[in-house]
Design a protein around this motif. Structure first.
Motif, mmCIF file in Angstrom:
data_model
loop_
_atom_site.group_PDB
_atom_site.id
_atom_site.type_symbol
_atom_site.label_atom_id
_atom_site.label_comp_id
_atom_site.label_asym_id
_atom_site.label_seq_id
_atom_site.Cartn_x
_atom_site.Cartn_y
_atom_site.Cartn_z
ATOM 1 N N ASN A 1 -13.690 -36.876 35.458
ATOM 2 C CA ASN A 1 -13.628 -38.298 35.138
ATOM 3 C C ASN A 1 -12.028 -38.863 35.647
ATOM 4 O OD1 ASN A 1 -12.837 -37.991 32.001
ATOM 5 N ND2 ASN A 1 -13.949 -39.416 31.219
ATOM 6 N N MET A 2 -11.250 -37.468 35.620
ATOM 7 C CA MET A 2 -9.646 -38.837 35.621
ATOM 8 C C MET A 2 -9.655 -38.996 36.767
ATOM 9 S SD MET A 2 -8.206 -36.385 31.823
ATOM 10 C CE MET A 2 -6.523 -37.081 32.424
ATOM 11 N N SER A 3 -8.313 -39.687 36.957
ATOM 12 C CA SER A 3 -8.163 -40.033 38.814
ATOM 13 C C SER A 3 -6.518 -38.654 39.097
ATOM 14 C CB SER A 3 -7.468 -41.433 38.744
ATOM 15 O OG SER A 3 -6.614 -41.831 37.794
ATOM 16 N N ARG A 4 -5.870 -38.543 37.808
ATOM 17 C CA ARG A 4 -4.907 -37.899 37.640
ATOM 18 C C ARG A 4 -5.072 -37.322 36.260
ATOM 19 N NH1 ARG A 4 -0.393 -38.898 35.316
ATOM 20 N NH2 ARG A 4 0.034 -40.491 34.257
ATOM 21 N N GLU A 5 -4.032 -35.690 36.220
ATOM 22 C CA GLU A 5 -3.410 -35.387 35.246
ATOM 23 C C GLU A 5 -2.949 -36.221 35.025
ATOM 24 O OE1 GLU A 5 -3.875 -30.673 36.550
ATOM 25 O OE2 GLU A 5 -2.087 -31.906 37.083
ATOM 26 N N SER A 6 -2.648 -35.384 32.980
ATOM 27 C CA SER A 6 -1.599 -36.097 32.096
ATOM 28 C C SER A 6 -1.764 -35.550 31.259
ATOM 29 C CB SER A 6 -2.711 -37.161 31.670
ATOM 30 O OG SER A 6 -3.808 -36.379 30.864
ATOM 31 N N VAL A 7 -0.116 -35.568 30.649
ATOM 32 C CA VAL A 7 0.710 -35.251 30.071
ATOM 33 C C VAL A 7 0.849 -34.860 28.353
ATOM 34 C CG1 VAL A 7 3.074 -33.844 29.416
ATOM 35 C CG2 VAL A 7 2.119 -34.754 31.954
ATOM 36 N N LEU A 8 -0.435 -34.140 27.981
ATOM 37 C CA LEU A 8 -0.991 -33.766 26.843
ATOM 38 C C LEU A 8 -0.540 -32.976 25.595
ATOM 39 C CD1 LEU A 8 -4.257 -35.360 26.357
ATOM 40 C CD2 LEU A 8 -1.956 -36.874 26.466
ATOM 41 N N ASP A 9 -0.057 -31.854 26.323
ATOM 42 C CA ASP A 9 -0.034 -30.303 25.781
ATOM 43 C C ASP A 9 1.873 -30.482 26.665
ATOM 44 O OD1 ASP A 9 -2.472 -28.848 25.718
ATOM 45 O OD2 ASP A 9 -2.580 -29.969 27.246
ATOM 46 N N LEU A 10 2.651 -30.365 24.977
ATOM 47 C CA LEU A 10 4.234 -30.748 25.428
ATOM 48 C C LEU A 10 4.274 -29.324 24.364
ATOM 49 C CD1 LEU A 10 4.155 -34.482 24.240
ATOM 50 C CD2 LEU A 10 4.313 -33.804 26.122
ATOM 51 N N THR A 11 6.285 -29.034 24.744
ATOM 52 C CA THR A 11 7.090 -28.121 24.218
ATOM 53 C C THR A 11 8.660 -28.672 24.298
ATOM 54 O OG1 THR A 11 5.827 -26.821 25.547
ATOM 55 C CG2 THR A 11 7.876 -25.884 24.346
ATOM 56 N N PHE A 12 8.533 -28.357 22.923
ATOM 57 C CA PHE A 12 9.582 -28.956 22.114
ATOM 58 C C PHE A 12 10.441 -27.892 21.841
ATOM 59 C CE2 PHE A 12 7.789 -32.742 22.438
ATOM 60 C CZ PHE A 12 7.849 -33.962 22.454
ATOM 61 N N ALA A 13 11.564 -27.905 21.665
ATOM 62 C CA ALA A 13 12.764 -26.957 20.878
ATOM 63 C C ALA A 13 14.000 -27.458 21.303
ATOM 64 C CB ALA A 13 12.590 -26.126 22.247
ATOM 65 N N THR A 14 14.474 -26.679 19.592
ATOM 66 C CA THR A 14 15.840 -27.234 19.010
ATOM 67 C C THR A 14 16.622 -26.909 19.660
ATOM 68 O OG1 THR A 14 15.650 -25.125 17.880
ATOM 69 C CG2 THR A 14 15.441 -26.905 16.323
ATOM 70 N N GLN A 15 17.860 -27.786 19.537
ATOM 71 C CA GLN A 15 18.958 -27.110 20.338
ATOM 72 C C GLN A 15 19.407 -26.415 20.980
ATOM 73 O OE1 GLN A 15 22.017 -30.178 18.886
ATOM 74 N NE2 GLN A 15 21.016 -32.037 20.069
ATOM 75 N N ASP A 16 19.624 -25.204 19.739
ATOM 76 C CA ASP A 16 19.807 -24.120 20.175
ATOM 77 C C ASP A 16 19.532 -23.262 20.078
ATOM 78 O OD1 ASP A 16 18.222 -23.974 17.203
ATOM 79 O OD2 ASP A 16 19.272 -22.200 16.805
ATOM 80 N N LEU A 17 17.684 -23.166 20.538
ATOM 81 C CA LEU A 17 16.731 -22.609 21.438
ATOM 82 C C LEU A 17 16.703 -22.936 22.336
ATOM 83 C CD1 LEU A 17 14.785 -19.843 20.242
ATOM 84 C CD2 LEU A 17 13.857 -22.025 19.628
ATOM 85 N N ALA A 18 16.463 -24.413 22.364
ATOM 86 C CA ALA A 18 15.958 -25.218 24.761
ATOM 87 C C ALA A 18 17.211 -23.760 25.007
ATOM 88 C CB ALA A 18 16.282 -26.562 24.172
ATOM 89 N N GLY A 19 18.318 -24.123 24.693
ATOM 90 C CA GLY A 19 18.923 -22.735 26.063
ATOM 91 C C GLY A 19 18.659 -21.775 26.293
ATOM 92 N N LYS A 20 17.561 -20.974 25.643
ATOM 93 C CA LYS A 20 16.959 -19.742 25.516
ATOM 94 C C LYS A 20 15.842 -19.765 26.619
ATOM 95 C CE LYS A 20 20.001 -18.332 21.987
ATOM 96 N NZ LYS A 20 20.198 -18.226 19.851
ATOM 97 N N ILE A 21 15.448 -20.899 26.655
ATOM 98 C CA ILE A 21 14.217 -20.586 27.194
ATOM 99 C C ILE A 21 13.822 -20.549 29.061
ATOM 100 C CG2 ILE A 21 11.974 -22.586 27.108
ATOM 101 C CD1 ILE A 21 12.538 -23.494 24.580
ATOM 102 N N GLU A 22 13.495 -20.029 29.708
ATOM 103 C CA GLU A 22 13.338 -20.063 30.386
ATOM 104 C C GLU A 22 12.271 -19.939 31.609
ATOM 105 O OE1 GLU A 22 15.126 -16.348 30.978
ATOM 106 O OE2 GLU A 22 16.562 -16.062 31.340
ATOM 107 N N ASP A 23 11.632 -20.563 33.098
ATOM 108 C CA ASP A 23 10.810 -20.299 33.478
ATOM 109 C C ASP A 23 9.799 -21.033 32.867
ATOM 110 O OD1 ASP A 23 9.360 -19.469 35.833
ATOM 111 O OD2 ASP A 23 8.861 -17.848 34.527
#
Length: 128
Positions: free
Chosen positions: A62-84
């Motif tokens: 029933n939606m006209s487009r996808e929405s962004v509800l599932d989110l991923t956040f990381a602390t600064q020291d971990l964010a730089g280690k997340i890939e792909d």
């Protein structure tokens, strides 16, 4: 539920956070109630958004487009280690799966910097 938490220096916050906001969904025309409190908490925790803004994670017919509800956040020291970081849309749910890799610290055998963890072993004979 998250707002009273103080996160450790290496932490991930991810899931169906069910919050509409222009930072992660630039085409969003409404902002969820309480979103500003959530944004203030994200900033206080020094979290970085891992999602690619605008890439949908939820869709119903029933939606006209996808929405962004599932989110991923990381602390600064971990964010730089997340890939792909990527979305897996075909899992049989209206929520798409999120997939990413976290770089393991490099081992330094000469100095014994990191020990290799052994995965737990399970007795599958006892499984129901």
């Amino acid at each position: 539920m998250l707002l009273p938490l103080v996160l450790p220096s290496s932490a991930l916050v991810l899931g169906d956070l069910n919050t509409y906001y222009g930072w992660w969904d630039p085409l969003c025309t409404t902002t969820s109630p309480g979103a500003e409190n959530f944004i203030n908490w994200i900033e206080a925790q020094h979290l970085e958004l891992i999602n690619t803004p605008g890439i949908g994670t939820f869709f119903c017919t029933n939606m006209s487009r996808e929405s962004v509800l599932d989110l991923t956040f990381a602390t600064q020291d971990l964010a730089g280690k997340i890939e792909d970081w990527q979305v897996l849309p075909s899992l049989g749910s209206d929520h798409h799966g999120l997939l990413f890799a976290i770089q393991a610290p490099s081992t330094n055998a000469a100095h014994g910097a990191y020990a290799t963890a052994q995965p737990p072993k399970f007795n599958t004979q006892k499984a129901d």
